[in-house]
Enzyme design. Structure first.
Site, PDB file in Angstrom:
ATOM      1  CE1 TYR A   1      -3.017   3.164   0.861  1.00  0.00           C
ATOM      2  CE2 TYR A   1      -1.834   3.269   2.944  1.00  0.00           C
ATOM      3  CZ  TYR A   1      -2.699   3.826   2.038  1.00  0.00           C
ATOM      4  OH  TYR A   1      -3.256   5.053   2.298  1.00  0.00           O
TER       5      TYR A   1
ATOM      6  CE  LYS B   1     -10.605   3.106   6.647  1.00  0.00           C
ATOM      7  NZ  LYS B   1      -9.587   4.163   6.828  1.00  0.00           N
TER       8      LYS B   1
END
Length: 326
Positions: free
Chosen positions: A145, A183
């Site tokens: 990421y 999330k």
């Protein structure tokens, strides 16, 4: 028209709501609402009460960009929040397509049409570094990421000398606030600690790690509404926005690291007293975890953003005034 990618997500939806508060309604929301095992709830709920002109699925939007469907559109700004932000995602091809290739497509469209382009980068580009100035020597991501975001930052760096319009990359630090309930594991510790405190009366945090004692790991916690304002500022959407184009990659954090204990104490001031329990450090986070972050905000200030940041205590109060049932 203002385009907000990732507009149903945590940060993107807060930007849409803040745009509405500023009187903006001509907004195109772009997102991907397909089910995902990483999510703990539907993202569309984040847009409840929001007003916007249109919605497009991310794949539909990318196809429309490639086919020239937006060539005649009057786009005032692109606020690009769309990305895969799961720090535990190991599919590099998926991550690079979402966070690098997609961003390149939007960047070149914005440059061609001289549209202000503000995009989400991340403090994950710094990895285990203890210095957080925006220079390559400090950039050592620990996961794909962070790597995918750094690759795009570096791509932009190579173009910046020739860029004439506004392009600003914002390296978000530890964001918290309303609308992050979907999330799952990637939600902020403010969200997780709150659930634990309300469900069990006990907040569980990691034992000492990375040279820090129990609960003394430190992060730069930044309120999501502050980030919404920064996006709007550089996007040319506020009365005090810069009159000349801004070209920069800057940190978007408060510049003050706070301990996890301080977070727990602030939450107890809102939700009532509780206990703190220290748990073993998870094995799957080994070599992926930032034990300390603190934004160097000199670059942000040099780019003429002078507004103060919300304190951790005030941000937590505002979060639960808006989301009392969380």
């Amino acid at each position: 028209m203002i385009i907000v990618t990732g507009g149903a997500g945590f940060i993107g939806s807060n930007i849409v709501h803040q745009l509405n508060r500023a009187g903006e309604r001509d907004i195109l929301v772009v997102d991907n609402l397909a089910p995902s095992p990483n999510l703990s709830g539907p993202k569309f709920l984040n847009l409840a009460g929001a007003e916007y002109a249109d919605y497009m699925d991310k794949k539909e939007f990318r196809a429309a960009l490639r086919s020239g469907d937006f060539e005649g559109a009057k786009v005032r700004a692109i606020l690009h929040q769309g990305a895969c932000s799961n720090t535990l995602e190991d599919d590099g091809r998926y991550m690079m397509d979402n966070n690098f290739t997609y961003s390149k497509e939007l960047l070149h469209f914005a440059l061609e049409h001289k549209i202000p382009f503000v995009y989400a980068s991340t403090a994950a580009v710094y990895g285990a570094s203890t210095e957080f100035k925006e220079v390559p020597a400090n950039e050592r991501p620990l996961n794909v990421y962070g790597y995918s975001k750094l690759v795009f930052d570096n791509y932009l760096r190579r173009l910046l000398p020739e860029v004439k319009s506004t392009v600003v990359g914002l390296r978000y630090f530890n964001v918290y606030g309303p609308r992050e309930q979907h999330k799952g594991r990637m939600a902020s510790v403010i969200h997780h600690f709150t659930r634990q405190l309300k469900d069990t009366g006990t907040i569980r945090m990691f034992e000492g790690s990375g040279g820090y004692d129990n609960g003394e790991q430190r992060r730069d916690f930044v309120f999501v509404k502050d980030l919404a304002r920064i996006n709007m500022f550089f996007g040319g959407l506020l009365p005090d926005s810069p009159r000349k184009p801004t070209r920069a990659i800057v940190n978007a954090g408060t510049g003050e690291a706070r301990t996890f204990k301080a977070v727990a104490e602030a939450l107890m001031q809102v939700h009532g007293p509780g206990k703190i329990e220290y748990i073993p450090f998870p094995g799957d986070l080994k070599n992926r975890y930032q034990h300390y972050t603190q934004a160097d905000v000199a670059g942000l200030r040099a780019a003429c953003y002078s507004a103060p940041f919300t304190t951790l205590e005030d941000g937590i109060k505002q979060t639960f005034a808006e989301e009392p049932a969380l």
